[in-house]
Design an enzyme around this catalytic site. Sequence first.
Site, PDB file in Angstrom:
ATOM      1  NE  ARG A  46     -10.859  -4.649  11.372  1.00 36.19           N
ATOM      2  CZ  ARG A  46     -10.065  -5.430  11.203  1.00 36.19           C
ATOM      3  NH1 ARG A  46      -9.044  -4.971  10.438  1.00 36.19           N
ATOM      4  NH2 ARG A  46      -9.958  -6.540  11.463  1.00 36.19           N
ATOM      5  CD  GLU A 103      -3.740  -5.716   6.233  1.00 31.37           C
ATOM      6  OE1 GLU A 103      -4.415  -5.866   6.669  1.00 31.37           O
ATOM      7  OE2 GLU A 103      -2.541  -6.018   6.750  1.00 31.37           O
ATOM      8  NE  ARG A 125      -1.816 -11.249  10.587  1.00 31.06           N
ATOM      9  CZ  ARG A 125      -3.194 -10.372  10.514  1.00 31.06           C
ATOM     10  NH1 ARG A 125      -3.916  -9.830   9.611  1.00 31.06           N
ATOM     11  NH2 ARG A 125      -3.949 -10.726  11.750  1.00 31.06           N
ATOM     12  NE  ARG A 177      -7.209 -12.244  11.807  1.00 31.45           N
ATOM     13  CZ  ARG A 177      -8.114 -12.366  10.958  1.00 31.45           C
ATOM     14  NH1 ARG A 177      -8.602 -13.992  11.250  1.00 31.45           N
ATOM     15  NH2 ARG A 177      -8.547 -11.881  10.272  1.00 31.45           N
ATOM     16  CG  HIS A 207      -9.437  -8.522  15.599  1.00 28.72           C
ATOM     17  ND1 HIS A 207      -9.129  -7.087  15.427  1.00 28.72           N
ATOM     18  CD2 HIS A 207      -8.950  -8.911  14.505  1.00 28.72           C
ATOM     19  CE1 HIS A 207      -8.493  -6.973  14.541  1.00 28.72           C
ATOM     20  NE2 HIS A 207      -8.161  -8.032  13.953  1.00 28.72           N
ATOM     21  CB  CYS A 241      -6.728 -13.908   4.578  1.00 32.84           C
ATOM     22  SG  CYS A 241      -5.416 -12.460   4.641  1.00 32.84           S
ATOM     23  CG  ASN A 262     -11.192  -8.169   7.649  1.00 32.69           C
ATOM     24  OD1 ASN A 262     -12.161  -8.357   6.817  1.00 32.69           O
ATOM     25  ND2 ASN A 262     -10.672  -9.062   8.625  1.00 32.69           N
ATOM     26  CG  ASP A 263      -6.615  -3.546   8.480  1.00 31.96           C
ATOM     27  OD1 ASP A 263      -7.387  -2.801   9.328  1.00 31.96           O
ATOM     28  OD2 ASP A 263      -6.006  -4.574   9.005  1.00 31.96           O
TER      29      ASP A 263
HETATM   30  C1  PEP Z   1      -7.772  -7.682   7.183  1.00 31.20           C
HETATM   31  O1  PEP Z   1      -7.272  -6.816   7.222  1.00 31.20           O
HETATM   32  O2  PEP Z   1      -8.355  -8.332   6.125  1.00 31.20           O
HETATM   33  C2  PEP Z   1      -6.959  -8.927   8.017  1.00 31.20           C
HETATM   34  C3  PEP Z   1      -7.285 -10.373   7.383  1.00 31.20           C
HETATM   35  O3  PEP Z   1      -6.330  -8.919   8.881  1.00 31.20           O
HETATM   36  P1  PEP Z   1      -6.895  -8.552  10.414  1.00 31.20           P
HETATM   37  O4  PEP Z   1      -8.356  -8.523  10.347  1.00 31.20           O
HETATM   38  O5  PEP Z   1      -6.352  -9.473  11.367  1.00 31.20           O
HETATM   39  O6  PEP Z   1      -6.687  -7.039  10.436  1.00 31.20           O
HETATM   40 MG    MG Z   2      -5.675  -6.558   8.846  1.00 29.52          MG
END
Ligand code: PEP
Ligand code: MG
Length: 568
Positions: free
Chosen positions: A461, A427, A328, A293, A186, A498, A450-451
């Site tokens: 990650r 995700e 979200r 977020r 993050h 996203c 990302n997840d």
């Molecule tokens: C993701 O997981 O792709 C996402 C956008 O959420 P975050 O990165 O906040 O977990």
């Molecule tokens: Mg996520």
Amino acid sequence: MQGIAVSKGIGIARPFIYNQQEIIINDIEVAQEEIVYEEEKIDSAYLEAELQLNALKEKALNEIGEEEAEIFEAHLMMLKDPMLAERIKESIDQGKKAEVAVEAARQNIEKMFMAIPDPYIQGRAADINDVTRRLIQILLGIDHQSLADINEPVILIAKDLTPSDTVGLSKQVKGIITEIGSETSHAAIIAKAMGLPAMVGVKNAVQAVDNAEVIILDTVDSNIIMDPSESLLKNYHDRLEVLERERDALKALKFEKAMTTDGHVIKLYANIGSTNELPYMIENGAEGIGLLRTELIYMNSDHFPTEEEQFNIYKEVAENGGNEIIIRTLDIGGDKQLSYYDFQEEMNPFLGFRAIRLCLGKEEIFKTQLKAILRAAIYGNIKIMFPMITSMEELRQVKLILEQCKKELKTTEVAYKEDISVGIMIEVPAAVMIADMLIEEVDFFSIGTNDLCQYSLAVDRMNTNVAHLYQPLHPGVLRMIKKVIKDAHDHEKMVGMCGEMAGNPDFTPVLVGLGLDELSMSPSSIPVVKKIIRQLDYKKTRDLAKQLTNYNTVSDIQKRLEEEALKC
Ligand code: PEP
Ligand code: MG
């Protein structure tokens, strides 16, 4: 030094090493005749803390806003709270050193507050922690480093930065280097959102730059240069100027549509975490928000934000965030913590009590947020999106709670939006497999790569050691994306993306070709992705995507995309 460049750019400045010091307190017995001395010490620490807090309050009021200034006002009140002062005095009278007495009082009061199941009271525990940390630092003569106070250009170097460290970062920070982290940690995402060059996973960075006077952080060619020669420095200043000019040229596309040469339009939206980013996203040409977020709002507070506080923020976003605003719901846990909430230690936090699971476990906190969103939705085109949905049961449960919130709002006669659009993030691989069923009960999907990458490739990650295995172009990932898009389109529903993958210009041809309706990314990535979309032929990208999902290695897919990039 080797690392992962997460946000392309060049930063030139002196290094600033950030150490969130662990405070060690020695519990040494104080002789009877020295008790007076400890009492004098605590009195002057109180005076100094009051001076510091007043100065911070003033600064916040002048430079940020009333809301931030109130945080320091609350700390001043805590400092003056007789309960704290009495407990400290009692311990000192019993022969404890002043700092030991403060720490004992802190633990005692914190425990008392945390035992009361009211988020507001529990939030006060965070205030107590802040105030007592300040007192202890003064007593031990430790300088407090604040990343908001940096007032000359620096390259920030740290072992790690928590997202709350990066929120409120001074504008004088010209680049970030961290020892820990990966492209989707993050801190990296926030750096990108601020358009700052950042390199993460740079082993031993803190030690290596210790004596340097000037650092060049070049995330275009993945270089970190310490104390460069005059000519190299000049060369980099020239490059920086060119980069800035290119950035300005891209921004000129601001009012152009993200449309392929054969007329296919993609929605280009921004991922943001606070109202501060609204002007920045508009400046970069975002037409809406694909991911707000909201956890950053919680992380930026010293208590669970109230319905009213959240309503005001969401209303401001609704009024200024463009055509469509996807909010979200709270996605906390994993690497995102709250100073005022005691997360239980877990072996695998990313597989644990996070995101929607936490909200379902803390229903009152969840309902406060849902009500604030429902109320703000009458001021703009707000949609709700739930993170980390894994099963149909979970989806039905959150929808039921949403309905309860509407009912409760109705009885209080507060205005809210009844027919709000509801979507979910895809995700978790299990959600991909049942996407054809999930889509029947929601209005849209947004793919959180990302997840999704971390869960489907079994790659943490945040873990630098396995960062090379974190491959969004893995044929398995591309096929999952393809399935989710097909399932949504078969039901004539919208599907966006996203995750960070959406903002990588190297991937734009395949993402457009797979048929995504919307791409949401850091505002700073929008101009370059738009430029590429405007050079693509949609029919050709459809064929390209079809081919790529049949390739069997990442390197073949990458090679083919590199060839495409050369054409743009
Ligand atoms: C993701 O997981 O792709 C996402 C956008 O959420 P975050 O990165 O906040 O977990
Ligand atoms: Mg996520």
